[in-house]
Every structure is written in structure tokens, then in C-alpha cells.
Design a protein around this motif. Structure first.
Motif, PDB file in Angstrom:
ATOM      1  N   LEU A 215       0.830  -1.204   0.000  1.00 21.93           N
ATOM      2  CA  LEU A 215       0.000   0.000   0.000  1.00 21.93           C
ATOM      3  C   LEU A 215       0.869   1.261   0.000  1.00 21.93           C
ATOM      4  CD1 LEU A 215      -2.925   1.063   0.185  1.00 21.93           C
ATOM      5  CD2 LEU A 215      -2.654   1.016   2.659  1.00 21.93           C
ATOM      6  N   TYR A 216       1.853   1.317   0.883  1.00 20.56           N
ATOM      7  CA  TYR A 216       2.717   2.490   0.949  1.00 20.56           C
ATOM      8  C   TYR A 216       3.524   2.653  -0.335  1.00 20.56           C
ATOM      9  CZ  TYR A 216       6.553   5.558   2.135  1.00 20.56           C
ATOM     10  OH  TYR A 216       7.476   6.565   2.117  1.00 20.56           O
ATOM     11  N   SER A 217       4.052   1.566  -0.864  1.00 20.41           N
ATOM     12  CA  SER A 217       4.856   1.648  -2.085  1.00 20.41           C
ATOM     13  C   SER A 217       4.019   2.121  -3.266  1.00 20.41           C
ATOM     14  CB  SER A 217       5.487   0.290  -2.394  1.00 20.41           C
ATOM     15  OG  SER A 217       6.354  -0.091  -1.353  1.00 20.41           O
ATOM     16  N   ALA A 218       2.785   1.679  -3.338  1.00 16.29           N
ATOM     17  CA  ALA A 218       1.897   2.136  -4.413  1.00 16.29           C
ATOM     18  C   ALA A 218       1.601   3.629  -4.267  1.00 16.29           C
ATOM     19  CB  ALA A 218       0.602   1.336  -4.399  1.00 16.29           C
ATOM     20  N   ALA A 219       1.409   4.085  -3.036  1.00 15.22           N
ATOM     21  CA  ALA A 219       1.174   5.516  -2.812  1.00 15.22           C
ATOM     22  C   ALA A 219       2.410   6.328  -3.188  1.00 15.22           C
ATOM     23  CB  ALA A 219       0.794   5.760  -1.355  1.00 15.22           C
ATOM     24  N   TYR A 220       3.590   5.830  -2.848  1.00 12.77           N
ATOM     25  CA  TYR A 220       4.814   6.544  -3.202  1.00 12.77           C
ATOM     26  C   TYR A 220       5.025   6.557  -4.713  1.00 12.77           C
ATOM     27  CZ  TYR A 220       9.519   8.383  -2.931  1.00 12.77           C
ATOM     28  OH  TYR A 220      10.626   9.179  -3.082  1.00 12.77           O
ATOM     29  N   LEU A 221       4.686   5.459  -5.375  1.00 17.82           N
ATOM     30  CA  LEU A 221       4.766   5.406  -6.839  1.00 17.82           C
ATOM     31  C   LEU A 221       3.832   6.440  -7.454  1.00 17.82           C
ATOM     32  CD1 LEU A 221       5.750   4.007  -9.468  1.00 17.82           C
ATOM     33  CD2 LEU A 221       3.799   2.468  -9.214  1.00 17.82           C
ATOM     34  N   ALA A 222       2.614   6.535  -6.945  1.00 19.59           N
ATOM     35  CA  ALA A 222       1.669   7.532  -7.443  1.00 19.59           C
ATOM     36  C   ALA A 222       2.188   8.947  -7.181  1.00 19.59           C
ATOM     37  CB  ALA A 222       0.299   7.338  -6.798  1.00 19.59           C
ATOM     38  N   TYR A 223       2.769   9.148  -6.016  1.00 16.28           N
ATOM     39  CA  TYR A 223       3.311  10.468  -5.671  1.00 16.28           C
ATOM     40  C   TYR A 223       4.423  10.868  -6.637  1.00 16.28           C
ATOM     41  CZ  TYR A 223       5.935  14.006  -3.120  1.00 16.28           C
ATOM     42  OH  TYR A 223       6.617  15.135  -2.776  1.00 16.28           O
ATOM     43  N   THR A 224       5.383   9.975  -6.861  1.00 18.77           N
ATOM     44  CA  THR A 224       6.519  10.320  -7.724  1.00 18.77           C
ATOM     45  C   THR A 224       6.172  10.291  -9.204  1.00 18.77           C
ATOM     46  OG1 THR A 224       7.336   8.039  -7.673  1.00 18.77           O
ATOM     47  CG2 THR A 224       8.270   9.591  -6.073  1.00 18.77           C
ATOM     48  N   SER A 225       5.096   9.617  -9.560  1.00 18.51           N
ATOM     49  CA  SER A 225       4.711   9.552 -10.975  1.00 18.51           C
ATOM     50  C   SER A 225       3.753  10.668 -11.372  1.00 18.51           C
ATOM     51  CB  SER A 225       4.058   8.206 -11.290  1.00 18.51           C
ATOM     52  OG  SER A 225       4.978   7.165 -11.125  1.00 18.51           O
TER      53      SER A 225
END
Length: 180
Positions: free
Chosen positions: A98-108
């Protein structure tokens, strides 16, 4: 057997959602504090605030992991140390996802210039030559994906180590349980 697996996944999913939510909240708070501009005093204050936020997230995640493992052990009377460890590992995996997906969305999508800004800061470093900067610039399009997997692995391993530490005594072992 299938019902016990469903209970394990359901409980771990709820716990992972809370733990991932804490980390995502931290990500959003640091994103907002990063927008603060001003003199050196404001930057120093935001650095202190970010440090305190990180400490709160770190301690909160450790506390919550132990809390959820204890709660799982109490809710499932058949749970032994191995089952509680599996619950903790699964919780760690789901929260890390969940956190990694949120960080991916943030940086993308939210801040796609995050890695380009980091490289721009390195341009002033005398240790960096043109070739190194060029190689780093080539990596920028892949960095959100790399950071997704790096976060996923790091968070999952951290949670697994926590689960291993906490599951040794959850449920507590009573040496006198078999004596009547």
C-alpha cells in the motif's frame, strides 16, 4: 483450513491498511512541509518538524504492529507463535504494498520532478562530472518504478523483522499450563 486462511488474510489486510495509512499520512505531511519556503529559520523548523514526524511514524508503526499481533493472537485461540509470525509478515507485506503504491503515485503523478530536482542539486557538487550526471538523467524515467520496489522490499523486511521479534512471545508461553 480455508476459513483460517481467510481470517488470517482479513485480519492482516485490516492491519496492513492501518499501518500503510500511517506511512501514507507521513508521506503527505512531509510533502506539505516541503512546500514551506522562507528564511533559514523556517527551513530549520520544518526540518525539526519532519524529524519529529518521522520519529512518530517509526514508533507508531512499531507499536501498531505489536498491537495488531496481540489482538490477532487473542482473537484466534489456536494461534501459536508461528501463526502470529505469518500474520505479522503478511501484515508487513500488505502495508508495504500500500505504501509503495502511494509513493509510486506520488513520484509519478503528484511530484514527477522529484528525481530531476535531486539531480539538479547534485550538479553543483564538484565530485560529479558530466558523465555521471548524464547517466543519472537517463535513470530518471525508471526511478519511480525502482523506488516502488525498493520501498516494497525495505518496508516488508522491516515488518518481517518486527514480526519475528514480537512473535517470539505472542502468545505468551506459560510453562505451567500443563500442570494441574
Amino acid at each position: 483450513m480455508a476459513e483460517t486462511k481467510n481470517i488470517l488474510w482479513e485480519s492482516a489486510g485490516k492491519a496492513g491498511l492501518v499501518l500503510g495509512g500511517v506511512s501514507i499520512t507521513y508521506l503527505l505531511c512531509t510533502m506539505l512541509t516541503g512546500k514551506v519556503t522562507g528564511s533559514g529559520g523556517a527551513v530549520f523548523l520544518m526540518t525539526i518538524v519532519n524529524l519529529l514526524l518521522w520519529l512518530a511514524k517509526f514508533a507508531g508503526c512499531i507499536f501498531l504492529m505489536r498491537f495488531f499481533m496481540l489482538r490477532f493472537s487473542q482473537a484466534d485461540p489456536d494461534a501459536d507463535n508461528n501463526r502470529v509470525f505469518r500474520f505479522g509478515t503478511l501484515t508487513a507485506l500488505l502495508s508495504a504494498l500500500l505504501y509503495s503504491a502511494a509513493y509510486l503515485a506520488y513520484t509519478s503523478f503528484i511530484a514527477p520532478d522529484t528525481f530531476a530536482d535531486a539531480i539538479d542539486m547534485l550538479r553543483d557538487n564538484p565530485m560529479m562530472d558530466g558523465n555521471m550526471i548524464a547517466q543519472m538523467e537517463e535513470m530518471i524515467p525508471r526511478m519511480p518504478t525502482v523506488s516502488f520496489f525498493a520501498n516494497l522490499i525495505y518496508c516488508w523486511l522491516f515488518g518481517t523483522v518486527l514480526a519475528a521479534i514480537f512473535s517470539r512471545n505472542i502468545p505468551s508461553k506459560n510453562p505451567f499450563a500443563n500442570q494441574q
